[in-house]
Write a protein that holds these residues in place. Structure first.
Motif, short mmCIF file in Angstrom:
data_model
loop_
_atom_site.label_atom_id
_atom_site.label_comp_id
_atom_site.label_asym_id
_atom_site.label_seq_id
_atom_site.Cartn_x
_atom_site.Cartn_y
_atom_site.Cartn_z
N ASP A 1 0.84 -1.22 0.00
CA ASP A 1 0.00 0.00 0.00
C ASP A 1 0.86 1.26 0.00
O ASP A 1 0.33 2.35 -0.17
N ILE B 1 5.01 7.11 2.65
CA ILE B 1 3.88 6.84 3.54
C ILE B 1 3.62 5.34 3.56
O ILE B 1 3.54 4.72 2.49
N PRO C 1 0.89 3.02 5.00
CA PRO C 1 -0.41 2.95 5.69
C PRO C 1 -0.59 1.74 6.60
O PRO C 1 -1.05 1.91 7.73
N TRP D 1 -7.88 4.79 10.10
CA TRP D 1 -6.47 5.09 9.80
C TRP D 1 -6.16 6.46 10.41
O TRP D 1 -7.05 7.17 10.88
N TRP E 1 -6.38 14.92 -1.97
CA TRP E 1 -7.38 13.82 -1.96
C TRP E 1 -6.97 12.74 -0.95
O TRP E 1 -7.81 12.07 -0.38
N PHE E 2 -5.63 12.58 -0.76
CA PHE E 2 -5.16 11.59 0.21
C PHE E 2 -4.90 12.36 1.50
O PHE E 2 -3.95 13.14 1.59
N ARG E 3 -5.81 12.18 2.47
CA ARG E 3 -5.86 13.08 3.62
C ARG E 3 -4.73 12.79 4.63
O ARG E 3 -4.74 11.73 5.27
N LEU E 4 -3.84 13.72 4.78
CA LEU E 4 -2.73 13.57 5.73
C LEU E 4 -2.92 14.60 6.83
O LEU E 4 -2.75 15.81 6.60
N ASP F 1 -0.41 13.30 11.85
CA ASP F 1 0.06 12.14 11.06
C ASP F 1 1.28 12.55 10.23
O ASP F 1 2.21 11.76 10.04
N HIS G 1 5.26 10.85 8.77
CA HIS G 1 5.78 10.77 7.39
C HIS G 1 7.04 11.61 7.23
O HIS G 1 7.98 11.21 6.52
N PHE H 1 -2.44 1.68 -5.66
CA PHE H 1 -3.25 1.21 -4.55
C PHE H 1 -4.17 2.33 -4.02
O PHE H 1 -5.39 2.19 -3.92
N GLN H 2 -3.57 3.48 -3.72
CA GLN H 2 -4.37 4.52 -3.09
C GLN H 2 -5.32 5.21 -4.07
O GLN H 2 -6.35 5.74 -3.67
N PHE I 1 -8.06 2.61 -3.85
CA PHE I 1 -8.69 2.47 -2.54
C PHE I 1 -9.34 3.76 -2.07
O PHE I 1 -10.44 3.78 -1.54
N VAL I 2 -8.65 4.88 -2.29
CA VAL I 2 -9.13 6.16 -1.75
C VAL I 2 -9.80 7.01 -2.82
O VAL I 2 -10.96 7.38 -2.69
N1 FO1 Z 1 -8.00 6.02 3.51
C1 FO1 Z 1 -9.03 6.73 2.97
O1 FO1 Z 1 -10.07 6.15 2.68
N2 FO1 Z 1 -8.93 8.08 2.74
C2 FO1 Z 1 -7.81 8.78 3.02
O2 FO1 Z 1 -7.76 10.00 2.78
C3 FO1 Z 1 -6.72 8.08 3.63
C4 FO1 Z 1 -5.55 8.73 4.00
C5 FO1 Z 1 -4.53 8.00 4.66
C6 FO1 Z 1 -3.39 8.63 5.13
C7 FO1 Z 1 -2.41 7.92 5.80
C8 FO1 Z 1 -2.57 6.55 5.99
O3 FO1 Z 1 -1.62 5.84 6.67
C9 FO1 Z 1 -3.70 5.87 5.54
C10 FO1 Z 1 -4.69 6.60 4.87
N3 FO1 Z 1 -5.85 5.95 4.41
C11 FO1 Z 1 -6.87 6.67 3.85
C12 FO1 Z 1 -6.00 4.47 4.56
C13 FO1 Z 1 -5.21 3.84 3.44
O4 FO1 Z 1 -5.91 3.98 2.23
C14 FO1 Z 1 -4.87 2.35 3.69
O5 FO1 Z 1 -4.10 1.93 2.66
C15 FO1 Z 1 -6.12 1.50 3.85
O6 FO1 Z 1 -6.41 1.54 5.19
C16 FO1 Z 1 -5.89 0.06 3.39
O7 FO1 Z 1 -4.87 -0.51 4.14
#
Ligand code: FO1
Length: 304
Positions: free
Chosen positions: A35, A44, A46, A65, A86-89, A93, A97, A148-149, A152-153
């Motif tokens: 991921d 990063i 996750p 997360w 879009w990828f919320r940091l 957190d 990173h 992946f992201q 997934f996201v």
């Molecule tokens: N998952 C989301 O659905 N939206 C996000 O904006 C998001 C940000 C994020 C930031 C840091 C992190 O460590 C994980 C984050 N995740 C977010 C979860 C991430 O997609 C993971 O990969 C999933 O939990 C699957 O393992």
């Protein structure tokens, strides 16, 4: 030693449950790094961070997360200047990173940085990336290849997937500490993480599947599919889209001959015979973790 092959949320909760029953110092997590991504110049991780934060008691239970009590000032500023948000940091957190990225720029491995972060947060379970080499899980979808992201996201794992590939897996080296955590464990556990995109990317690193198979008699897997559905995330969709039976038996067939014992939920008791016919031991218990009694029952089913 108890070694748990781990993805994100499901693995984090199982490790929290196991830590209450076993001695924390004997727990090891071999963690998926498929991921992982580089964004804003930051590395990063996750799954590592979800487990780290959960075991530190700092995780954000709503999102599954990131950190509790988060603020989003940096993301808001970034959005205002047209950056990727879009990828919320979260602001808290981001410290993780920034720390990991600087240490890796210094030449430290993901494994070394994980050890520094677990001790910084007072976590007494070893978090071991399965490899320190770069791997990334990608998805072939109707929208083309997605990271992946992105899958997934960005697309909320709502786009159909025809194929999943772990780029770099074939040339990645399992770390010595990950392999010895499997070889030396008295019990190896496959956490109830997503079989396709969390556990299989661990098994695809050369040598890992064979190492787990050698321990088959001591390998216990907890089904991530309960009553034909995943508790969280796209595991059920992906199993179906990739042609597997969406049940604890379908997951058992997906993993094949590396598991000795399956732990399934009471609602799936009807599948016990099919699993035993395949040569597995079976334990039936409540596998839905929240906190408290269920967790203890699941932990003892895994450890007994
Ligand atoms: N998952 C989301 O659905 N939206 C996000 O904006 C998001 C940000 C994020 C930031 C840091 C992190 O460590 C994980 C984050 N995740 C977010 C979860 C991430 O997609 C993971 O990969 C999933 O939990 C699957 O393992």
């Amino acid at each position: 030693m108890i070694t748990v092959l781990s993805g994100g949320v499901g693995a984090a909760r199982l490790l929290r449950a196991l830590r209450a029953e076993a001695r924390p110092s004997e727990l090891r997590a071999v963690v998926n790094v498929g991921d992982d991504l580089v964004l804003h110049g930051l590395t990063i991780c996750p799954d590592l961070d979800t487990i780290l934060y959960t075991l530190a008691g700092l995780n954000n239970d709503q999102t599954g997360w990131g950190l509790a009590g988060e603020s989003w000032r940096v993301m808001d500023e970034l959005e205002a200047i047209g950056g990727e948000s879009w990828f919320r940091l979260g602001d808290r957190d981001l410290a993780t990173h920034l720390y990991r990225s600087q240490r890796m720029a210094d030449g430290a491995t993901k494994t070394a940085v994980s050890a520094e972060l677990t001790s910084a947060l007072g976590v007494d379970v070893a978090l071991l990336p399965v490899t320190d080499d770069p791997v990334s899980t990608v998805f072939e979808t109707a929208l083309g290849r997605l990271s992946f992201q992105e899958y997934f996201v960005r697309h909320h794992h709502e786009v159909a997937v025809s194929r999943v590939e772990v780029l770099g897996a074939a040339s990645a080296r399992a770390t010595p500490s990950a392999l010895s955590a499997i070889d030396d464990a008295r019990r190896v556990v496959l956490a109830p993480s997503n079989p396709i995109i969390s556990i299989d990317p661990i098994l695809q690193i050369p040598g890992v599947r064979d190492a787990v198979r050698r321990r088959r008699d001591d390998v216990v897997a907890v089904s991530p599919i309960v009553g034909g559905a995943a508790l969280k995330g796209p595991a059920d969709r992906l199993l179906f889209e990739l042609g597997h039976d969406v049940s604890c038996v379908g997951v058992a067939d997906f993993y094949g001959d590396i598991v000795g014992t399956w732990v399934i939920d009471e609602v799936d008791a009807g599948h016990e015979r099919a699993l035993r016919q395949r040569g597995y031991e079976v334990r039936v218990t409540t596998t839905i973790m929240g906190r408290g009694a269920n967790d203890a029952a699941l932990a003892s089913a895994v450890l007994s």
